[in-house]
Design an enzyme around this catalytic site. Structure first.
Site, PDB file in Angstrom:
ATOM      1  N   CYS A 107      -1.546   2.792  15.051  1.00  0.00           N
ATOM      2  CA  CYS A 107      -1.596   3.614  13.848  1.00  0.00           C
ATOM      3  C   CYS A 107      -0.240   4.279  13.655  1.00  0.00           C
ATOM      4  O   CYS A 107       0.330   4.795  14.619  1.00  0.00           O
ATOM      5  CB  CYS A 107      -2.690   4.666  14.004  1.00  0.00           C
ATOM      6  N   HIS A 149     -10.311   0.842   9.664  1.00  0.00           N
ATOM      7  CA  HIS A 149      -9.344   1.796  10.225  1.00  0.00           C
ATOM      8  C   HIS A 149      -8.758   2.675   9.109  1.00  0.00           C
ATOM      9  O   HIS A 149      -8.708   3.911   9.248  1.00  0.00           O
ATOM     10  CB  HIS A 149      -8.234   1.008  10.943  1.00  0.00           C
ATOM     11  N   GLU A 150      -8.345   2.036   8.003  1.00  0.00           N
ATOM     12  CA  GLU A 150      -7.721   2.809   6.912  1.00  0.00           C
ATOM     13  C   GLU A 150      -8.737   3.751   6.262  1.00  0.00           C
ATOM     14  O   GLU A 150      -8.415   4.909   5.970  1.00  0.00           O
ATOM     15  CB  GLU A 150      -7.097   1.875   5.868  1.00  0.00           C
ATOM     16  N   HIS A 153      -9.394   7.019   7.921  1.00  0.00           N
ATOM     17  CA  HIS A 153      -8.412   8.084   7.668  1.00  0.00           C
ATOM     18  C   HIS A 153      -8.883   9.025   6.555  1.00  0.00           C
ATOM     19  O   HIS A 153      -8.490  10.192   6.515  1.00  0.00           O
ATOM     20  CB  HIS A 153      -7.058   7.495   7.260  1.00  0.00           C
TER      21      HIS A 153
HETATM   22 NI    NI Z   1      -3.908   4.539  10.970  1.00  0.00          NI
END
Ligand code: NI
Length: 190
Positions: A107, A149-150, A153
């Site tokens: 990341c 994953h995005e 966030h």
């Molecule tokens: Ni990330």
């Protein structure tokens, strides 16, 4: 266009819940997205979420050029493994199969580290592009991983918080030890 400063783990903007975008076609959003794409490319990332550049809005960008072709997959499944450069606004993820798959993640907000994360391997995601058109796709493998994953966030979730086994949180420069060990184990099995 500009390369934006990336927030690192510990900055409060990464821990909050990002707000939905009211109008995906807002010209100011276009500028933000252009800068996010430039920043992602400059740092060689597969994806970037707006909170990572200190903007708490539900916007992600990503690109998954594709993995080596696996001949055992159907054409539809192969298609699911790649994504062109994509802007996704107000994304929603639906898990298609409860089956989890492990993989190494990194990341831009957690520089220098890699961690082994288990995630659903097959998802559908929906949202809007920058022209206000609806986006709806299925994703598998690394493509599914990047999108999850995005989108994490946007809910203040960094990948180490998803990890089951923190002994698999490593410096990037040391991952080869783990891979070599795997190799030796595989050979022993054969
Ligand atoms: Ni990330």
């Amino acid at each position: 266009m500009a390369i934006l400063k990336i927030a690192r783990m510990g900055h409060p903007v990464l821990a909050g819940i990002a707000a939905p975008v009211a109008d995906p076609t807002d010209p100011e959003l276009k500028r933000l997205v252009a800068d996010m794409i430039e920043t992602m490319k400059d740092s060689d990332g597969a994806g970037l979420a707006a909170p990572q550049v200190h903007v708490p809005l539900r916007v992600v960008v990503f690109q998954v050029p594709g993995e080596p072709i696996d001949e055992t997959l159907s054409a539809v499944e192969r298609f699911d493994h790649t994504a062109p450069l994509t802007v996704l606004i107000n994304p929603v993820i639906q898990v298609m199969e409860e089956v989890l798959e492990g993989g190494w993640e990194g990341c831009l907000s957690v520089p220098g580290l890699r961690g082994w994360v288990e995630r659903p391997r097959h998802i559908r995601y929906t949202g809007f592009d920058i022209a206000g058109n609806r986006v709806s796709r299925t994703a598998r493998g690394f493509h599914a991983r990047v999108v999850q994953h995005e989108c994490d966030h946007l809910d203040g979730m960094l990948y180490p918080l998803r990890m089951q086994d923190l002994s698999k949180l490593l410096f990037e420069s040391e991952v080869h030890h783990w891979l070599e060990q795997q190799e030796t184990q595989n050979q022993a099995v054969k």
